[in-house]
Design an enzyme around this catalytic site. Structure first.
Site, PDB file in Angstrom:
ATOM      1  N   ASP A 162       0.821  -1.207   0.000  1.00 13.30           N
ATOM      2  CA  ASP A 162       0.000   0.000   0.000  1.00 13.30           C
ATOM      3  C   ASP A 162       0.858   1.261   0.000  1.00 13.30           C
ATOM      4  OD1 ASP A 162      -2.284   1.558   0.059  1.00 13.30           O
ATOM      5  OD2 ASP A 162      -2.466   1.477   2.254  1.00 13.30           O
ATOM      6  N   GLU A 413       3.649  -7.439   7.623  1.00 15.29           N
ATOM      7  CA  GLU A 413       2.278  -7.934   7.431  1.00 15.29           C
ATOM      8  C   GLU A 413       2.183  -9.133   6.486  1.00 15.29           C
ATOM      9  OE1 GLU A 413      -0.309  -4.702   6.370  1.00 15.29           O
ATOM     10  OE2 GLU A 413      -0.316  -3.903   8.399  1.00 15.29           O
ATOM     11  N   TYR A 468      -5.534  -1.482  13.623  1.00 18.08           N
ATOM     12  CA  TYR A 468      -6.316  -0.298  13.267  1.00 18.08           C
ATOM     13  C   TYR A 468      -7.718  -0.370  13.854  1.00 18.08           C
ATOM     14  CZ  TYR A 468      -2.542   0.957  10.101  1.00 18.08           C
ATOM     15  OH  TYR A 468      -1.323   1.320   9.579  1.00 18.08           O
ATOM     16  N   GLU A 503       2.173  -0.031  13.943  1.00 18.69           N
ATOM     17  CA  GLU A 503       1.275   0.813  13.154  1.00 18.69           C
ATOM     18  C   GLU A 503      -0.058   0.957  13.880  1.00 18.69           C
ATOM     19  OE1 GLU A 503       0.603  -0.124   9.031  1.00 18.69           O
ATOM     20  OE2 GLU A 503       2.715  -0.646   8.681  1.00 18.69           O
TER      21      GLU A 503
END
Length: 592
Positions: A162, A413, A468, A503
């Site tokens: 990303d 990830e 997240y 993150e």
């Protein structure tokens, strides 16, 4: 691989500037041997820089395939009788290089240096033509991976990370000279014994054997220890340790001697410090360390991933302003100038390979109507694993002597909840530890492999979590997000390993304000961060927080990415959002 350096026996010449440049999507250049003569139908292109955004229009932005670079350089006449080397600090993602039409090297991997001895091909005092073809294609055999489709509109690249697939010569290109017998490599590993600092060194010599001498100087240039031989230990009484916020460096003057004559010399900076994991504590110099800072990108307007010293200094000054003590090189090794700066200024670095996108589940696993597993004979298998081994080797070989680097992250990830993933990663962790037993090793875990499901986390010394809650999950419901965060951390905290939140973040449009904390507003970003910090502060195993991201950055085009990823605490041109002031208040208050 030692960086080019000016010493009494060495000299370097940077070749950055404006090169001849030509896109070649059809691959004609290799078939037609464009390297055999000066490049025709070319335009000028800046080096270092990504080419994607410099040229207006979609041709360069969406280019897939080869891009040709060429320059000429004058070889200094004083280099007669010396070994002459051509070095590229990086070429994203693969390159072949010719000197006056003769192929001298090829390299795959977009973020580490490669070089060739060109002594026999150049004439000191004469000019040399240097040609490079740089290819940006990603496949199931590259790190990072990707897929290329042939469409009626041309070849299209799909990649699984990303951030934007910038390409080109992103860092400096060098000609440099050394003696024909020379210092080929240096390794330093430091320790502490009481008030003394210990520096274990190993020197690799190429050419006829010579005597090795090592002198260690402090920051004032005073000699504090000496050694002889290709390996040994230096003891520094009352050593000034390298520490977070205190980038104290010694300098090891390594010399090859023939009697009293110096054949070659190299200056290696040394930061004396230790790194260790003790249960759920991360220790630097035996003291618990708490990471504050960011995941970051090499991404600046116009130049893309091209290294820029002005942004280097400005970004680190913003680190100091906001109270950040560390960052992760997400998701690839950065330019070596970045690590040198971190060494000098006491900034802690988590150093990451370019192994990102090794998780087809993040894209639903669907490609062209087919559902594909991440790790299989038809997708990421032996060739990908070999490429992954290569990037680990090159990362550690390049960055092993930086005191700022305290942790190797071998992937971001990846799929990690399957037996296939465990089989893939087990030898990679073993390789990293074999290459550098002095630092912890880990990888960054994604929410698709939560606590209880992840099989790879057992291999790491540190747990690094990207989460997240409150953004991709429980959007606009921070109460639910906090509950779910705590439920998962209750599990990870029982692993007796340090946990770094590598993150957490919320996309935020600079200048978008709301009475209510609505997603995408600056108010929501602040409340989102507050929620996360409440959670972190209740778990002693959490030893760090890296907000995603330092600054807004480019991504591939997507309906949920408006002009890129907006999770930055700063805009792409480094203007602070309201959350920057909130983080400054927290991190300046945390201190250490």
């Amino acid at each position: 691989m030692l960086r080019p350096q000016d010493t009494p026996t060495r000299e370097r010449k940077p070749l950055g500037g404006l090169w001849a440049f030509r896109l070649d999507a059809a691959g004609d250049g290799r078939r037609e041997h464009w390297f055999a003569a000066p490049l025709t139908d070319a335009r000028e292109m800046a080096v270092p820089a990504s080419y994607n955004d410099i040229i207006p229009g979609t041709e360069s932005r969406d280019h897939v395939g080869d891009a040709w670079y060429e320059t000429t350089a004058l070889v200094p006449r004083g280099w007669a009788g010396q070994r002459i080397v051509l070095r590229f600090d990086s070429a994203t993602h693969a390159a072949v290089v010719w000197v006056d039409g003769v192929e001298v090297m090829a390299h795959s991997g977009g973020y580490t240096p490669f070089e060739a001895d060109v002594t026999e091909l150049v004439q000191p005092g004469g000019r040399v033509r240097i040609t490079a073809v740089v290819n940006n294609e990603l496949t199931f055999e590259t790190i990072p991976p990707g897929i290329i489709d042939d469409t009626p509109q041309g070849r299209r690249q799909t990649y699984f990370h990303d951030f934007y697939n910038f390409a080109g010569l992103h860092r400096q290109v060098w000609l440099y000279a050394t003696p024909t017998t020379y210092i080929d490599d240096i390794t330093v590993v430091t320790g502490i014994e009481g008030a003394d600092g210990l520096v274990d060194y190993s020197v690799v010599v190429a050419g006829d054997a010579s005597e090795v001498s090592v002198r260690l100087l402090d920051a004032e240039g005073v000699e504090v220890a000496t050694g002889t031989g290709p390996s040994g230990r230096l003891r520094v009484p009352g050593a000034h340790l390298w520490a977070p916020g205190d980038g104290y460096l010694y300098t090891a003057i390594v010399e090859l001697l023939d009697g009293a004559a110096v054949i070659d010399s190299y200056e290696q900076t040394v930061g004396i410090r230790t790194v260790a994991v003790d249960g759920n504590r991360f220790l630097i110099n035996g003291e618990p360390f708490y990471f504050t800072g960011f995941g970051k990108h090499e991404d600046t307007p116009v130049r893309g991933k091209g290294h820029d010293d002005a942004f280097l200094v400005h970004d680190f000054d913003l680190f100091d302003w906001i109270g950040a003590n560390s960052f992760r090189t997400s998701h690839y090794p950065y330019a070596e100038e970045v690590y040198d700066y971190a060494d000098r200024h006491g900034i802690v670095v988590i150093d990451e390979t370019p192994a990102v996108g090794l998780n087809f589940g993040l894209m639903g696993g669907v490609f062209g109507g087919r559902t594909l597993p991440t790790f299989s004979a038809d997708t990421l298998s032996g060739p990908a694993q070999q490429a992954h081994e290569q990037v680990i080797r090159e990362l550690i070989a390049r960055d092993k002597n930086h005191p700022s680097v305290v942790l190797w992250s071998i992937a971001n990830e990846p799929e990690s909840h399957t037996d296939e993933a465990l089989d893939y990663f087990t030898p990679l962790f073993a390789l990293a530890r074999e290459l550098d037993p002095s630092r912890p090793v880990g990888f960054v875990n994604v929410m698709l492999s939560p606590y209880g499901a992840c099989k790879v986390s057992q291999l790491g010394d540190v747990l690094m979590l990207n989460r997240y809650y409150g953004w991709y999950v429980d959007t606009a419901n921070l109460a639910a997000a906090e509950q779910h965060w705590r439920e998962e951390l209750d599990g990870w905290a029982n692993e007796n390993k340090p946990i770094i939140i590598t993150e957490y973040g919320a996309d935020t449009i600079s200048g978008f304000h709301s009475v209510n904390p609505d997603p995408w507003s600056e108010e929501y970003q602040i409340e989102y961060l507050d929620m996360n910090h409440r959670v972190f502060d209740d778990y002693p195993a959490v030893v760090g927080e890296h907000v995603w991201n330092f600054a807004d950055f480019r991504t591939s085009t997507a309906i949920f990415r408006v002009d890129g990823n907006k999770k930055g605490v700063f805009t792409a041109d480094r203007r602070p959002k309201a959350a920057a002031h909130k983080l400054r208040e927290r991190w300046k208050g945390l201190g250490n």
